[in-house]
Design a protein around this motif. Sequence first.
Motif, short mmCIF file in Angstrom:
data_model
loop_
_atom_site.label_atom_id
_atom_site.label_comp_id
_atom_site.label_asym_id
_atom_site.label_seq_id
_atom_site.Cartn_x
_atom_site.Cartn_y
_atom_site.Cartn_z
N CYS A 71 0.81 -1.22 0.00
CA CYS A 71 0.00 0.00 0.00
C CYS A 71 0.84 1.27 0.00
CB CYS A 71 -0.97 0.03 1.18
SG CYS A 71 -0.20 0.35 2.78
N GLY A 72 2.04 1.22 0.55
CA GLY A 72 2.92 2.38 0.61
C GLY A 72 2.65 3.32 1.78
N ARG A 73 1.66 3.05 2.60
CA ARG A 73 1.33 3.96 3.71
C ARG A 73 2.46 4.07 4.73
NH1 ARG A 73 -4.98 4.06 5.23
NH2 ARG A 73 -5.82 3.95 3.12
N CYS A 74 3.19 2.99 4.95
CA CYS A 74 4.28 3.07 5.93
C CYS A 74 5.45 3.89 5.39
CB CYS A 74 4.73 1.68 6.37
SG CYS A 74 5.42 0.68 5.06
N CYS A 75 5.47 4.15 4.10
CA CYS A 75 6.55 4.93 3.48
C CYS A 75 6.24 6.42 3.45
CB CYS A 75 6.81 4.43 2.07
SG CYS A 75 7.36 2.71 2.03
N GLU A 87 -2.30 -8.54 15.67
CA GLU A 87 -3.48 -8.34 16.51
C GLU A 87 -4.46 -9.52 16.45
OE1 GLU A 87 -5.01 -4.59 15.13
OE2 GLU A 87 -3.41 -3.44 16.11
N GLY A 88 -4.12 -10.56 15.70
CA GLY A 88 -4.99 -11.74 15.60
C GLY A 88 -6.20 -11.53 14.72
N ARG A 89 -6.13 -10.57 13.81
CA ARG A 89 -7.26 -10.26 12.93
C ARG A 89 -7.01 -10.83 11.54
NH1 ARG A 89 -7.07 -4.16 13.95
NH2 ARG A 89 -8.33 -4.07 12.08
N PRO A 90 -8.07 -11.09 10.77
CA PRO A 90 -7.89 -11.66 9.43
C PRO A 90 -7.40 -10.62 8.43
CG PRO A 90 -10.21 -11.22 9.84
CD PRO A 90 -9.48 -10.91 11.13
N LEU A 91 -6.77 -11.10 7.39
CA LEU A 91 -6.39 -10.22 6.29
C LEU A 91 -7.65 -9.89 5.49
CD1 LEU A 91 -3.10 -11.91 4.98
CD2 LEU A 91 -3.33 -9.89 6.44
N PRO A 92 -7.77 -8.66 5.01
CA PRO A 92 -8.96 -8.26 4.26
C PRO A 92 -8.98 -8.83 2.84
CG PRO A 92 -7.41 -6.45 4.40
CD PRO A 92 -6.84 -7.56 5.22
N TRP A 93 -10.12 -8.74 2.21
CA TRP A 93 -10.34 -9.30 0.88
C TRP A 93 -9.37 -8.77 -0.17
CZ3 TRP A 93 -11.33 -5.99 -3.11
CH2 TRP A 93 -11.75 -4.69 -2.76
N TRP A 94 -8.91 -7.56 -0.03
CA TRP A 94 -8.05 -6.93 -1.04
C TRP A 94 -6.57 -7.24 -0.86
CZ3 TRP A 94 -4.69 -4.16 1.71
CH2 TRP A 94 -5.11 -3.68 2.95
N HIS A 95 -6.19 -7.85 0.26
CA HIS A 95 -4.77 -8.18 0.49
C HIS A 95 -4.35 -9.17 -0.60
CE1 HIS A 95 -1.04 -9.53 2.21
NE2 HIS A 95 -1.11 -8.53 3.08
N PRO A 96 -3.20 -8.93 -1.25
CA PRO A 96 -2.76 -9.83 -2.32
C PRO A 96 -2.70 -11.31 -1.95
CG PRO A 96 -1.45 -7.84 -2.34
CD PRO A 96 -2.31 -7.77 -1.10
N LEU A 97 -2.41 -11.63 -0.69
CA LEU A 97 -2.41 -13.04 -0.29
C LEU A 97 -3.80 -13.65 -0.33
CD1 LEU A 97 0.11 -13.06 2.70
CD2 LEU A 97 0.41 -14.15 0.45
N VAL A 98 -4.82 -12.83 -0.12
CA VAL A 98 -6.20 -13.31 -0.13
C VAL A 98 -6.77 -13.26 -1.55
CG1 VAL A 98 -8.53 -12.91 0.75
CG2 VAL A 98 -6.56 -12.60 2.26
N GLY A 108 -5.08 -12.87 -4.42
CA GLY A 108 -4.25 -13.48 -5.44
C GLY A 108 -3.75 -12.48 -6.48
N ARG A 109 -4.07 -11.19 -6.27
CA ARG A 109 -3.66 -10.15 -7.23
C ARG A 109 -3.13 -8.94 -6.48
NH1 ARG A 109 -6.86 -7.44 -10.34
NH2 ARG A 109 -8.62 -7.42 -8.94
N ALA A 110 -2.00 -8.41 -6.94
CA ALA A 110 -1.41 -7.23 -6.30
C ALA A 110 -2.26 -5.97 -6.50
CB ALA A 110 0.00 -7.00 -6.85
N ASP A 111 -3.04 -5.90 -7.56
CA ASP A 111 -3.81 -4.70 -7.88
C ASP A 111 -4.98 -4.43 -6.94
OD1 ASP A 111 -2.15 -4.10 -9.97
OD2 ASP A 111 -3.46 -4.93 -11.51
N THR A 112 -5.43 -5.42 -6.20
CA THR A 112 -6.61 -5.20 -5.36
C THR A 112 -6.36 -4.18 -4.26
OG1 THR A 112 -6.06 -7.23 -4.17
CG2 THR A 112 -7.82 -7.37 -5.82
N VAL A 113 -5.12 -4.00 -3.83
CA VAL A 113 -4.82 -2.98 -2.82
C VAL A 113 -5.10 -1.59 -3.39
CG1 VAL A 113 -2.35 -2.74 -3.35
CG2 VAL A 113 -3.17 -2.26 -1.05
N HIS A 114 -4.88 -1.41 -4.68
CA HIS A 114 -5.18 -0.14 -5.34
C HIS A 114 -6.68 -0.01 -5.60
CE1 HIS A 114 -0.87 0.15 -5.81
NE2 HIS A 114 -0.85 -0.91 -6.58
N GLU A 115 -7.29 -1.09 -6.07
CA GLU A 115 -8.73 -1.09 -6.38
C GLU A 115 -9.58 -0.80 -5.16
OE1 GLU A 115 -9.22 -4.94 -8.16
OE2 GLU A 115 -8.03 -4.40 -9.92
N ALA A 116 -9.12 -1.23 -4.00
CA ALA A 116 -9.86 -1.01 -2.75
C ALA A 116 -9.67 0.40 -2.19
CB ALA A 116 -9.45 -2.04 -1.71
#
Length: 171
Positions: A35-39, A106-117, A119-127
């Motif tokens: 996402c680049g937010r930490c940068c 924090e023991g929380r699930p990864l959201p639908w747009w995370h590339p691991l979930v 399967g596509r890197a672009d979903t972080v941008h689409e979300a």
Amino acid sequence: MGMDSRNDGGDRPFWMTVPLSRMTRQQWESLCDGCGRCCLHKLRDDETEEIVFTDVACRLLDTTTCLCKDYPHRQRKVQDCISLTPDMLKDIDWLPPTCGYRLIQEGRPLPWWHPLVSGRADTVHEAGVSVSGRVISERRAGALEDHVVEWPGECPPGADGTQAPDIPSRE
């Protein structure tokens, strides 16, 4: 799904079964959603210790793709760039609420747009989670105080769930 996404042939993904401290380097790195937010530069109030976000990106961040332009050498080129480790997570208070490292810690699930979930890197941008097209490079920004924003510390509407909403693609 991508390599290393499952744990020892089990049916649950590694991020749900492997402790952060036991992840391989590849597994650990894959928790970054890109996402680049930490940068983005952050400011800390000297008196209250409160963190405020800016829309000013590290000079090495590609403000469109949200990828580091020199990831392997970033720490030599940017003195305050950190190499995040599992041990550091409990002491860091500036990771965005959408951060995969923070969510797993924090023991929380990864959201639908995370590339691991997804399967596509672009979903972080689409979300609407990434900083793509919403930031300025530190080389052009001027005073950080003139660029204080709240959105990097917030989760965009629809981006907090594990089910993808019906959103149009940004293509």
